[in-house]
Motif scaffolding. Structure first.
Motif, PDB file in Angstrom:
ATOM      1  N   PRO A   8       0.841  -1.193   0.000  1.00 27.87           N
ATOM      2  CA  PRO A   8       0.000   0.000   0.000  1.00 27.87           C
ATOM      3  C   PRO A   8       0.884   1.255   0.000  1.00 27.87           C
ATOM      4  CG  PRO A   8      -0.746  -1.584   1.659  1.00 27.87           C
ATOM      5  CD  PRO A   8       0.606  -2.047   1.185  1.00 27.87           C
ATOM      6  N   PRO A   9       0.319   2.407  -0.289  1.00 29.06           N
ATOM      7  CA  PRO A   9       1.126   3.632  -0.333  1.00 29.06           C
ATOM      8  C   PRO A   9       1.840   3.891   0.991  1.00 29.06           C
ATOM      9  CG  PRO A   9      -1.027   3.998  -1.326  1.00 29.06           C
ATOM     10  CD  PRO A   9      -1.088   2.646  -0.692  1.00 29.06           C
ATOM     11  N   ARG A  10       3.107   4.273   0.891  1.00 28.37           N
ATOM     12  CA  ARG A  10       3.879   4.576   2.093  1.00 28.37           C
ATOM     13  C   ARG A  10       3.246   5.736   2.864  1.00 28.37           C
ATOM     14  NH1 ARG A  10       8.987   2.632   2.879  1.00 28.37           N
ATOM     15  NH2 ARG A  10       9.770   1.231   1.236  1.00 28.37           N
ATOM     16  N   GLY A  11       3.384   5.672   4.171  1.00 25.55           N
ATOM     17  CA  GLY A  11       2.865   6.735   5.014  1.00 25.55           C
ATOM     18  C   GLY A  11       1.413   6.565   5.397  1.00 25.55           C
ATOM     19  N   THR A  12       0.777   5.514   4.890  1.00 24.36           N
ATOM     20  CA  THR A  12      -0.630   5.268   5.224  1.00 24.36           C
ATOM     21  C   THR A  12      -0.730   4.216   6.320  1.00 24.36           C
ATOM     22  OG1 THR A  12      -0.884   3.505   3.580  1.00 24.36           O
ATOM     23  CG2 THR A  12      -1.284   5.772   2.836  1.00 24.36           C
ATOM     24  N   TYR A  24      -0.193   0.813   4.911  1.00 24.30           N
ATOM     25  CA  TYR A  24       1.201   0.437   4.676  1.00 24.30           C
ATOM     26  C   TYR A  24       1.775  -0.276   5.909  1.00 24.30           C
ATOM     27  CZ  TYR A  24       6.208   0.634   3.897  1.00 24.30           C
ATOM     28  OH  TYR A  24       7.540   0.288   3.766  1.00 24.30           O
ATOM     29  N   TRP A  25       1.562   0.296   7.071  1.00 29.23           N
ATOM     30  CA  TRP A  25       2.118  -0.303   8.287  1.00 29.23           C
ATOM     31  C   TRP A  25       1.369  -1.565   8.696  1.00 29.23           C
ATOM     32  CZ3 TRP A  25       6.796   0.699   8.984  1.00 29.23           C
ATOM     33  CH2 TRP A  25       7.309   1.947   8.627  1.00 29.23           C
ATOM     34  N   ARG A  26       0.074  -1.621   8.387  1.00 32.28           N
ATOM     35  CA  ARG A  26      -0.661  -2.861   8.622  1.00 32.28           C
ATOM     36  C   ARG A  26      -0.111  -3.958   7.721  1.00 32.28           C
ATOM     37  NH1 ARG A  26      -5.561  -5.528   7.166  1.00 32.28           N
ATOM     38  NH2 ARG A  26      -6.038  -4.045   5.505  1.00 32.28           N
ATOM     39  N   HIS A  27       0.200  -3.585   6.486  1.00 30.75           N
ATOM     40  CA  HIS A  27       0.818  -4.543   5.560  1.00 30.75           C
ATOM     41  C   HIS A  27       2.158  -5.035   6.086  1.00 30.75           C
ATOM     42  CE1 HIS A  27       3.616  -5.621   2.317  1.00 30.75           C
ATOM     43  NE2 HIS A  27       2.566  -6.218   1.790  1.00 30.75           N
ATOM     44  N   GLU A  28       3.009  -4.121   6.553  1.00 31.21           N
ATOM     45  CA  GLU A  28       4.327  -4.517   7.033  1.00 31.21           C
ATOM     46  C   GLU A  28       4.224  -5.474   8.218  1.00 31.21           C
ATOM     47  OE1 GLU A  28       7.548  -3.385   5.444  1.00 31.21           O
ATOM     48  OE2 GLU A  28       5.791  -3.533   4.132  1.00 31.21           O
TER      49      GLU A  28
END
Length: 204
Positions: free
Chosen positions: A83-87, A90-94
């Motif tokens: 997902p787009p960085r900074g969203t 994104y962190w849920r994906h990581e």
């Protein structure tokens, strides 16, 4: 060109999937499993622990599928598998990406190993697996993948363990995860990788 050391029916298929998505070729060196489904001794000449996958990128040897997937996404400037960085996504994906091998794999193996040997899954192992599959089902949301229609790195990372669970009939009580497995098999990168190297899970 990248060289991929790929053990049969292994996490190496994850790497082939991403490379297919990125339109990047590789020199694939295949290794057959032994009769007891272990890696052959030849792989210990590639990595001290006899691991697969391992890639060789112009002399740079990289192991661990999570690291390899991140490396390839960075190398080829790919921003289509996160997902787009900074969203928040994104962190849920990581977190989900790291969760697969840091947490889920250990729980899954406790159920996979007895089932693979034709034995009943112990109650505590089944309970732990159910808890994790319920967690993944919630993460899928509306699906069919974790973040919509297209597989992200976390999906690719998840695929190998889900393939083993499906192969052993351990998704019967989890229809949403079974549907997730069906969706995997429709992804172009998955199709290309398994056509090239065979199925993720060993045949019956």
């Amino acid at each position: 060109m990248i060289t991929l050391h790929a053990l049969q029916h292994s996490r190496a298929t994850r790497i082939l999937w991403l490379l297919a998505d990125l339109g990047q070729p590789c020199n694939r060196v295949d290794y057959d499993r032994t009769d007891d489904f272990r890696a052959p001794d030849e792989l210990s000449k590639v990595h001290p622990l006899g691991k697969s996958p391992v890639i060789d990128d112009d002399g740079e040897m990289i192991a661990e599928s999570t690291t390899i997937l991140r490396y390839l996404a960075a190398k080829f400037d790919d921003d289509t598998h996160t997902p787009p960085r900074g969203t928040a996504d994104y962190w849920r994906h990581e977190a989900l990406f790291d969760y697969v091998e840091a947490s889920f794999a250990e729980v899954a193996v406790r159920a996979i190993m007895p089932a693979f040997q034709g034995n009943p899954v112990p109650d505590d192992a089944k309970a732990a697996l159910d808890t994790n599959l319920d967690y993944i089902a919630r993460a899928i949301g509306d699906g069919p993948m974790l973040f919509g229609n297209t597989a992200m790195l976390a999906d690719i990372q998840m695929s190998y363990i889900i393939a083993l669970l499906a192969r052993l009939g351990l998704l019967a009580d989890h229809p949403k995860i079974a549907a997730y497995w069906d969706a995997f098999q429709e992804q172009p990168g998955y199709i290309a990788a398994t056509r090239a190297a065979g199925p993720m899970a060993p045949p019956a």
